[in-house]
Scaffold this motif. Sequence first.
Motif, PDB file in Angstrom:
ATOM      1  N   ILE A   1       0.842  -1.208   0.000  1.00 18.33           N
ATOM      2  CA  ILE A   1       0.000   0.000   0.000  1.00 18.33           C
ATOM      3  C   ILE A   1       0.873   1.252   0.000  1.00 18.33           C
ATOM      4  O   ILE A   1       0.594   2.229  -0.712  1.00 18.33           O
ATOM      5  CB  ILE A   1      -0.936  -0.005   1.226  1.00 18.33           C
ATOM      6  N   THR A   2       1.956   1.219   0.773  1.00 20.57           N
ATOM      7  CA  THR A   2       2.874   2.361   0.822  1.00 20.57           C
ATOM      8  C   THR A   2       3.565   2.575  -0.519  1.00 20.57           C
ATOM      9  O   THR A   2       3.739   3.718  -0.965  1.00 20.57           O
ATOM     10  CB  THR A   2       3.936   2.148   1.914  1.00 20.57           C
TER      11      THR A   2
ATOM     12  N   LEU B   1       0.518   3.756  -2.994  1.00 18.81           N
ATOM     13  CA  LEU B   1      -0.251   4.936  -2.591  1.00 18.81           C
ATOM     14  C   LEU B   1       0.550   5.891  -1.715  1.00 18.81           C
ATOM     15  O   LEU B   1      -0.016   6.838  -1.151  1.00 18.81           O
ATOM     16  CB  LEU B   1      -1.513   4.494  -1.832  1.00 18.81           C
TER      17      LEU B   1
ATOM     18  N   TYR C   1       0.241   9.665  -2.078  1.00 17.38           N
ATOM     19  CA  TYR C   1      -0.988  10.270  -1.561  1.00 17.38           C
ATOM     20  C   TYR C   1      -1.011  10.324  -0.039  1.00 17.38           C
ATOM     21  O   TYR C   1      -1.727  11.130   0.561  1.00 17.38           O
ATOM     22  CB  TYR C   1      -2.209   9.484  -2.046  1.00 17.38           C
TER      23      TYR C   1
ATOM     24  N   LEU D   1      -3.761  -3.777  -6.106  1.00 16.60           N
ATOM     25  CA  LEU D   1      -2.678  -2.794  -6.160  1.00 16.60           C
ATOM     26  C   LEU D   1      -1.801  -3.008  -7.398  1.00 16.60           C
ATOM     27  O   LEU D   1      -1.347  -2.032  -8.021  1.00 16.60           O
ATOM     28  CB  LEU D   1      -1.822  -2.890  -4.892  1.00 16.60           C
TER      29      LEU D   1
ATOM     30  N   SER E   1      -1.046  -0.252 -10.195  1.00 16.18           N
ATOM     31  CA  SER E   1       0.314   0.273 -10.102  1.00 16.18           C
ATOM     32  C   SER E   1       0.888   0.641 -11.467  1.00 16.18           C
ATOM     33  O   SER E   1       0.467   0.124 -12.509  1.00 16.18           O
ATOM     34  CB  SER E   1       1.225  -0.752  -9.427  1.00 16.18           C
TER      35      SER E   1
ATOM     36  N   GLU F   1       6.352   0.858  -9.908  1.00 16.15           N
ATOM     37  CA  GLU F   1       5.719   0.319  -8.708  1.00 16.15           C
ATOM     38  C   GLU F   1       5.499  -1.187  -8.840  1.00 16.15           C
ATOM     39  O   GLU F   1       5.619  -1.931  -7.866  1.00 16.15           O
ATOM     40  CB  GLU F   1       4.391   1.029  -8.467  1.00 16.15           C
TER      41      GLU F   1
END
Length: 344
Positions: free
Chosen positions: A109-110, A113, A116, A178, A182, A186
């Motif tokens: 997630i890091t 995202l 953000y 994700l 991505s 990523e």
Amino acid sequence: MQNKLSIYLLFSLLLLALLAVVSLYTGVYVFEKHTIAETISGIFNNDGTVSDSDRFVIMDLRLPRIVMGILIGSALSVSGTCLQGMFRNPLATPDLLGITAGASLFAAITIVLGAYIKPYIPEVFHFSLLSIMAFIGALITMMLVYRISTIDGKTNIVVMLLTGVAITALGFAVMGLLIYLSKEEELRDLTFWNLGSLGGATWTKNGILAVVIIVCYSFLINKGKALNAMMLGEKDAEHLGIPVERIKKQIVILTALMIGCCVAFAGTISFVGLIVPYILRLIFRSNYHIILPLSAVWGSLLLLTADTISRTIAPPSEIPIGILTAFMGAPIFIIILIRSRKTM
């Protein structure tokens, strides 16, 4: 007993030192012909006897990688040993309980995202955001598994494993989303986390890992006698003067911290916390007074061996280390399941 433990530890440390030297000189790159003593002396004295290319490979590539393998292998093994003692079951490992998946999910997630998220947190935490998120993911997962599977101080092993499976499945589902969202860079990072690798080792990362592990070991490594008492049952352990609840909280928080840091720096490396305690238990029965400190060294031996194989078995490419540990761990997992059928 203490003398025997010292002998076992000394032998294990000597074996680890020998393996580290072998790993340092194993690989595609061929060093100039110097003895180990001449190479070490040339590097530290900077007298020109060691070439710049040799110095770079040793100090910036292989040595940081070896140190990271030692640190992460030790942390994963000790985490698995502590969890098995706390849950009183050989299947309680960070991978099977979903803790590794939880840490990997928050790390993913890091990665995707993070741009953000960073504007909403203090700038001082930006550099270590990945490690912090991995720790939070591991801690939340550990607490969730413990709460769901433990009733009145007794752990239902089937519920524990099913909770781990459910969390891992959820993690894979969110990870798939994700990956779909991505970008190309990523996506490469996410692939790294899923397969596990020590290729990103640096001295800075090793320094952070070393500090975390030293702090955690200062609380955990001497808990062998307490874990032996807890094997009798938590109530019996309390009658023997063991502060069970305090030890359980320490294990939950500190294992989550170690797993979070390991995942943040090396991705998902499975089954180390299952293989090492299982082998040690075959040799020393269930004496955690001996198993716990030895697992800190044997975990390093296992991961360093796997990493050396991963980067030499198919040169010049590198097989992700998580694949090798899974190949080693899966048969042992099946053996434990077969042997534990009557008690589950």
